[in-house]
Design a protein around this motif. Structure first.
Motif, PDB file in Angstrom:
ATOM      1  N   THR A 116       8.071  24.637  18.017  1.00  0.00           N
ATOM      2  CA  THR A 116       6.805  24.090  17.563  1.00  0.00           C
ATOM      3  C   THR A 116       7.128  23.090  16.461  1.00  0.00           C
ATOM      4  O   THR A 116       8.292  22.785  16.212  1.00  0.00           O
ATOM      5  CB  THR A 116       5.888  25.205  17.031  1.00  0.00           C
ATOM      6  OG1 THR A 116       6.510  25.814  15.895  1.00  0.00           O
ATOM      7  CG2 THR A 116       5.635  26.265  18.101  1.00  0.00           C
ATOM      8  N   ARG A 117       6.115  22.622  15.802  1.00  0.00           N
ATOM      9  CA  ARG A 117       6.356  21.620  14.777  1.00  0.00           C
ATOM     10  C   ARG A 117       7.218  22.160  13.639  1.00  0.00           C
ATOM     11  O   ARG A 117       8.006  21.431  13.036  1.00  0.00           O
ATOM     12  CB  ARG A 117       5.025  21.122  14.209  1.00  0.00           C
ATOM     13  CG  ARG A 117       5.152  20.045  13.151  1.00  0.00           C
ATOM     14  CD  ARG A 117       3.800  19.481  12.791  1.00  0.00           C
ATOM     15  NE  ARG A 117       3.175  18.863  13.967  1.00  0.00           N
ATOM     16  CZ  ARG A 117       1.937  18.362  13.963  1.00  0.00           C
ATOM     17  NH1 ARG A 117       1.208  18.418  12.866  1.00  0.00           N
ATOM     18  NH2 ARG A 117       1.444  17.825  15.064  1.00  0.00           N
ATOM     19  N   ASN A 118       7.087  23.441  13.335  1.00  0.00           N
ATOM     20  CA  ASN A 118       7.766  24.015  12.177  1.00  0.00           C
ATOM     21  C   ASN A 118       8.832  25.042  12.502  1.00  0.00           C
ATOM     22  O   ASN A 118       9.544  25.483  11.598  1.00  0.00           O
ATOM     23  CB  ASN A 118       6.741  24.665  11.232  1.00  0.00           C
ATOM     24  CG  ASN A 118       5.769  23.663  10.670  1.00  0.00           C
ATOM     25  OD1 ASN A 118       6.157  22.587  10.247  1.00  0.00           O
ATOM     26  ND2 ASN A 118       4.486  24.000  10.681  1.00  0.00           N
ATOM     27  N   MET A 119       8.931  25.474  13.730  1.00  0.00           N
ATOM     28  CA  MET A 119       9.825  26.589  14.037  1.00  0.00           C
ATOM     29  C   MET A 119      10.594  26.381  15.325  1.00  0.00           C
ATOM     30  O   MET A 119      10.146  25.685  16.237  1.00  0.00           O
ATOM     31  CB  MET A 119       9.039  27.896  14.162  1.00  0.00           C
ATOM     32  CG  MET A 119       8.335  28.337  12.908  1.00  0.00           C
ATOM     33  SD  MET A 119       7.498  29.908  13.162  1.00  0.00           S
ATOM     34  CE  MET A 119       6.665  30.061  11.583  1.00  0.00           C
ATOM     35  N   LEU A 120      11.748  27.026  15.381  1.00  0.00           N
ATOM     36  CA  LEU A 120      12.511  27.164  16.614  1.00  0.00           C
ATOM     37  C   LEU A 120      12.485  28.635  17.014  1.00  0.00           C
ATOM     38  O   LEU A 120      12.601  29.514  16.166  1.00  0.00           O
ATOM     39  CB  LEU A 120      13.960  26.713  16.413  1.00  0.00           C
ATOM     40  CG  LEU A 120      14.171  25.245  16.043  1.00  0.00           C
ATOM     41  CD1 LEU A 120      15.663  24.978  15.829  1.00  0.00           C
ATOM     42  CD2 LEU A 120      13.636  24.328  17.118  1.00  0.00           C
ATOM     43  N   TYR A 121      12.381  28.898  18.301  1.00  0.00           N
ATOM     44  CA  TYR A 121      12.300  30.266  18.801  1.00  0.00           C
ATOM     45  C   TYR A 121      13.391  30.511  19.846  1.00  0.00           C
ATOM     46  O   TYR A 121      13.622  29.673  20.717  1.00  0.00           O
ATOM     47  CB  TYR A 121      10.951  30.520  19.485  1.00  0.00           C
ATOM     48  CG  TYR A 121       9.753  30.478  18.586  1.00  0.00           C
ATOM     49  CD1 TYR A 121       9.136  31.657  18.178  1.00  0.00           C
ATOM     50  CD2 TYR A 121       9.204  29.270  18.162  1.00  0.00           C
ATOM     51  CE1 TYR A 121       8.012  31.629  17.369  1.00  0.00           C
ATOM     52  CE2 TYR A 121       8.087  29.231  17.353  1.00  0.00           C
ATOM     53  CZ  TYR A 121       7.490  30.413  16.951  1.00  0.00           C
ATOM     54  OH  TYR A 121       6.386  30.380  16.148  1.00  0.00           O
ATOM     55  N   PHE A 122      14.029  31.675  19.735  1.00  0.00           N
ATOM     56  CA  PHE A 122      14.868  32.188  20.808  1.00  0.00           C
ATOM     57  C   PHE A 122      14.224  33.488  21.292  1.00  0.00           C
ATOM     58  O   PHE A 122      13.852  34.328  20.479  1.00  0.00           O
ATOM     59  CB  PHE A 122      16.282  32.534  20.319  1.00  0.00           C
ATOM     60  CG  PHE A 122      17.153  31.345  20.040  1.00  0.00           C
ATOM     61  CD1 PHE A 122      17.293  30.872  18.759  1.00  0.00           C
ATOM     62  CD2 PHE A 122      17.863  30.734  21.054  1.00  0.00           C
ATOM     63  CE1 PHE A 122      18.118  29.792  18.485  1.00  0.00           C
ATOM     64  CE2 PHE A 122      18.689  29.655  20.801  1.00  0.00           C
ATOM     65  CZ  PHE A 122      18.814  29.179  19.505  1.00  0.00           C
ATOM     66  N   VAL A 123      14.113  33.653  22.580  1.00  0.00           N
ATOM     67  CA  VAL A 123      13.656  34.913  23.158  1.00  0.00           C
ATOM     68  C   VAL A 123      14.842  35.497  23.911  1.00  0.00           C
ATOM     69  O   VAL A 123      15.272  34.964  24.925  1.00  0.00           O
ATOM     70  CB  VAL A 123      12.464  34.710  24.105  1.00  0.00           C
ATOM     71  CG1 VAL A 123      11.955  36.054  24.623  1.00  0.00           C
ATOM     72  CG2 VAL A 123      11.341  33.965  23.383  1.00  0.00           C
TER      73      VAL A 123
END
Length: 377
Positions: A116-123
């Protein structure tokens, strides 16, 4: 998604300066990536499967699907860890390693990555049998057969990474998880180094103090054999309760790593002592695994009872099976984390902007997940 299959992993935890299972990386205005203070158990909202006959068209569609994954696609159930900071390059390294190790039985796999604009996500794979660190804290040490089983599975994971010219560089009990069946799962690949074949060298000073190889500590060039030193330190800790050169004073511990004789406790088998001496050999040219890598370990008497083909196929029954009632059971995760509320900040509702991604190429959907989640047309 097929049930609770993901866990957001990462993170610096109390005992040792170390990252421990990893998920969330936060992008700051200074262009740094910050590990969020949480790991999450998540569930992707399920959708009907597409018929098998349409599977041939899937691969070409996966890239466009990554832009549609967003935080609101998941239910946030529990906090399972806390974290600290990581640099941008570590995030992309981790993603790259996760993609290469997707199918290995003893490496945590990647289901999705998105931003997203502010975060990186790993699932990531959800693994709820507890950290090896947690079990060592509770039990103090393990009998040799149990330690040999875990060491063998770790060795296979490290050998696989080495076969891809990847050096792990951060083996420690906090980065070694047990799954619900009792098998080892290595996680946290942020300190991995790619493109290092056997005989290749590295110079970066990184790792966790208790587990640093002497050549790294001295600032000398080093090679993939640093991982076999790491395995030696973890095996020693599994057998005797503490890393081999541990001291509460860091300066003393570093001095011990460089110069103190290895103190193998009485009561261990000759094979165990021999393996520890081979792995914890300061002369890299003489270290077990230094020339023929995993094969040298597989030939050692300590692993004489291991059928390596069966082990890789997960046909060997683990010596300890976690007593978990299901995927929602977090009994092997420290309550100091699970009692925390899930921060609202992680469930950022904005859509992922495919054209304005701060990290181009970061987003990813495992094709297996795409197949399992596509609606019927």
């Amino acid at each position: 998604m097929r049930g609770l299959v993901s866990f957001f992993a990462a993170l610096l935890k109390g005992k040792k300066v170390a990252f421990s299972d990893f998920l969330h990386k936060y992008v700051s205005s200074q262009q740094f990536c910050r590990h969020l203070d949480t790991q999450k158990i998540v569930r992707r909202q399920s959708r009907p499967r597409r018929e098998k006959k349409e599977r041939g068209t899937v691969v070409s569609s996966v890239n466009s699907e990554t832009s549609q994954i967003k935080p609101s696609d998941f239910d946030y159930l529990k906090v399972i860890g806390k974290g600290s900071f990581g640099k941008q390059k570590h995030v992309m390294v981790e993603r790259s390693i996760l993609l290469k190790g997707l199918q290995h039985p003893f490496l945590v796999g990647l289901h999705f990555s998105f931003q997203t604009r502010n975060m990186l996500y790993f699932v990531l794979d959800y693994v709820n049998g507890g950290e090896l660190f947690y079990h060592l804290q509770r039990e103090g040490s393990f009998p040799e057969p149990r330690a040999a089983f875990y060491a063998a599975e770790m060795a296979m994971a490290l050998g696989y990474l080495h076969s891809l010219d990847i050096v792990y560089r951060d083996l420690k009990p906090e980065n070694i998880l047990l799954d619900s069946e009792g098998h080892v799962m290595l996680t946290d690949f942020g300190l991995c180094k790619e493109g290092v074949a056997m005989g290749g060298i590295m110079h970066t000073f990184c790792g966790t103090p208790e587990y640093l190889a002497p050549e790294v500590l001295q600032g000398h060039p080093y090679n993939p054999a640093v991982d076999w030193w790491g395995l030696g330190t973890v095996l020693f800790e599994m057998l005797y309760g503490l890393p081999p050169f541990y001291s509460c004073r860091k300066a003393d511990m570093f001095e011990n790593i460089l110069h103190a004789p290895l103190q193998v406790h009485s009561g261990g088998s000759q094979a165990a002592c021999s393996l520890l001496e081979g792995l914890l050999e300061r002369d890299v040219s003489k270290r077990l695994g230094g020339s023929r890598d995993l094969v040298e370990l597989q030939e050692h008497p300590f692993f004489g009872s291991i059928n390596w083909e069966d082990l890789l196929a997960r046909k060997v029954r683990p010596p300890f099976i976690p007593k978990v009632t299901g995927p929602c059971d977090v009994g092997y995760i420290d309550p100091v984390f699970t009692r925390l509320p899930v921060p609202a900040s992680v469930n950022e509702r904005c859509q992922v902007g495919g054209t304005s991604e701060a990290f181009p190429g970061f987003s990813f959907v495992n094709p297996v997940e795409y197949l399992a989640a596509e609606p019927v047309s």
